[in-house]
Design a protein around this motif. Structure first.
Motif, PDB file in Angstrom:
ATOM      1  N   UNK A   1       0.834  -1.212   0.000  1.00  0.00           N
ATOM      2  CA  UNK A   1       0.000   0.000   0.000  1.00  0.00           C
ATOM      3  C   UNK A   1       0.869   1.262   0.000  1.00  0.00           C
ATOM      4  N   UNK A   2       1.295   1.783  -1.153  1.00  0.00           N
ATOM      5  CA  UNK A   2       1.424   1.029  -2.402  1.00  0.00           C
ATOM      6  C   UNK A   2       2.853   0.545  -2.622  1.00  0.00           C
TER       7      UNK A   2
ATOM      8  N   UNK B   1       1.784  -0.734  -9.067  1.00  0.00           N
ATOM      9  CA  UNK B   1       1.597   0.298 -10.092  1.00  0.00           C
ATOM     10  C   UNK B   1       0.113   0.613 -10.257  1.00  0.00           C
ATOM     11  N   UNK B   2      -0.220   1.752 -10.868  1.00  0.00           N
ATOM     12  CA  UNK B   2      -1.639   2.122 -10.985  1.00  0.00           C
ATOM     13  C   UNK B   2      -2.464   1.130 -11.795  1.00  0.00           C
ATOM     14  N   UNK B   3      -1.833   0.468 -12.770  1.00  0.00           N
ATOM     15  CA  UNK B   3      -2.577  -0.488 -13.586  1.00  0.00           C
ATOM     16  C   UNK B   3      -2.879  -1.742 -12.761  1.00  0.00           C
ATOM     17  N   UNK B   4      -4.096  -2.260 -12.825  1.00  0.00           N
ATOM     18  CA  UNK B   4      -4.460  -3.421 -12.000  1.00  0.00           C
ATOM     19  C   UNK B   4      -3.529  -4.610 -12.232  1.00  0.00           C
TER      20      UNK B   4
ATOM     21  N   UNK C   1      12.374  -3.921 -12.621  1.00  0.00           N
ATOM     22  CA  UNK C   1      11.641  -4.568 -13.691  1.00  0.00           C
ATOM     23  C   UNK C   1      10.170  -4.623 -13.283  1.00  0.00           C
ATOM     24  N   UNK C   2       9.298  -4.724 -14.264  1.00  0.00           N
ATOM     25  CA  UNK C   2       7.854  -4.713 -14.023  1.00  0.00           C
ATOM     26  C   UNK C   2       7.247  -6.042 -14.452  1.00  0.00           C
ATOM     27  N   UNK C   3       6.278  -6.505 -13.696  1.00  0.00           N
ATOM     28  CA  UNK C   3       5.583  -7.728 -14.066  1.00  0.00           C
ATOM     29  C   UNK C   3       4.078  -7.522 -13.931  1.00  0.00           C
ATOM     30  N   UNK C   4       3.358  -8.376 -14.620  1.00  0.00           N
ATOM     31  CA  UNK C   4       1.890  -8.328 -14.608  1.00  0.00           C
ATOM     32  C   UNK C   4       1.372  -9.695 -14.202  1.00  0.00           C
ATOM     33  N   UNK C   5       0.516  -9.724 -13.187  1.00  0.00           N
ATOM     34  CA  UNK C   5      -0.063 -10.999 -12.767  1.00  0.00           C
ATOM     35  C   UNK C   5      -1.042 -11.500 -13.831  1.00  0.00           C
ATOM     36  N   UNK C   6      -0.997 -12.800 -14.087  1.00  0.00           N
ATOM     37  CA  UNK C   6      -1.899 -13.396 -15.074  1.00  0.00           C
ATOM     38  C   UNK C   6      -2.943 -14.302 -14.429  1.00  0.00           C
TER      39      UNK C   6
END
Length: 258
Positions: free
Chosen positions: A81-82, A112-115, A166-171
């Motif tokens: 948070x956050x 990051x702001x993107x879900x 580095x940035x990652x996105x949960x799938x």
């Protein structure tokens, strides 16, 4: 004899972090044996660059809205948070950094702001030689743990000196994702800036009909594809042998020998 200048210098800022290492042409032994022996294209890609590791074993979980994290071995999950500091790191940073930078330690994790997207600091900083950049991406040809995908980014680290993130996105949601400190998180590859300059990427040409192939192209196709396949007794891996004989070049920053 003068020493060669490094293309990149990594600075370890979190002492628990594993140092970068040269990426392995066998993708840590996961490539099929036939690919490792005969497919130079695959092994060259796997070995291009350096592996970067998480600074600690971590578990991450996304519930579709919020991200939670824990260091492996902890009982509790902490909400992100956050942002979050690496455990006990802020005081260590302040003890070693100039007094004017007290309180300026980089965050370890940032929602990051993107879900469902997360930024993670590798515990490193990096500086490249002039006109060289770093492509930060998922490890090449190495099967990755499920549950997330990596974003790619190009960092002009010759003129931007800061944390190597580095940035990652949960799938998937509601399922823990583990990042192991002994398993590569990312692969960092050196790029001369001219390689992705507009002038370079604009220097492309196309032919939209097979009739436009020249005699040279047909001859090259004959030599590369048709002729070898007519020889039932040909050895495997002809391209790999030729590429290895050709060599992989010399670092352009190699200093002249005294």
């Amino acid at each position: 004899m003068k020493q060669s200048l490094p293309i990149v210098r990594f600075y370890r800022m979190i002492e628990e972090a594993r140092l970068p290492q040269r990426a392995d042409r066998s993708a840590a032994g996961t490539l099929p044996l036939r690919a490792y022996r005969y497919c130079e294209a695959v092994t060259s890609a796997a070995g291009f660059g350096w592996w970067i590791f998480p600074p600690a074993d971590l578990q991450l979980r996304w519930d579709g809205h919020d991200i939670f994290w824990q260091r492996t071995g902890w009982d509790d999950w902490l909400p992100l948070i956050p942002t979050a500091q690496f455990p006990d790191y802020a005081a260590r940073f302040d003890a070693k950094a100039p007094e004017a930078l007290a309180g300026c330690s980089p965050p370890f994790l940032s929602a990051l702001p993107e879900p469902g997207t997360l930024q993670i600091w590798t515990g490193l900083m990096a500086r490249t030689a002039p006109e060289w950049s770093l492509l930060v991406r998922a490890p090449a040809n190495l099967p990755m743990p499920g549950g997330y995908s990596m974003y790619e980014g190009i960092v002009e680290a010759d003129r931007w000196f800061g944390p190597l993130f580095t940035n990652l996105r949960f799938t998937r949601s509601h399922v823990p994702v583990r990042l192991r400190a002994d398993f590569p998180l990312a692969q960092v590859q050196p790029l001369p800036r001219i390689a992705y300059a507009d002038a370079t990427l604009g220097a492309m040409d196309t032919r939209d009909d097979m009739a436009e192939l020249s005699t040279r192209e047909w001859d090259d196709y004959e030599a590369t594809i048709a002729a070898p396949n007519r020889n039932a007794d040909r050895a495997y891996g002809g391209y790999a042998v030729a590429a290895r004989k050709r060599g992989r070049g010399t670092c352009p920053l190699a200093a002249a020998r005294a």
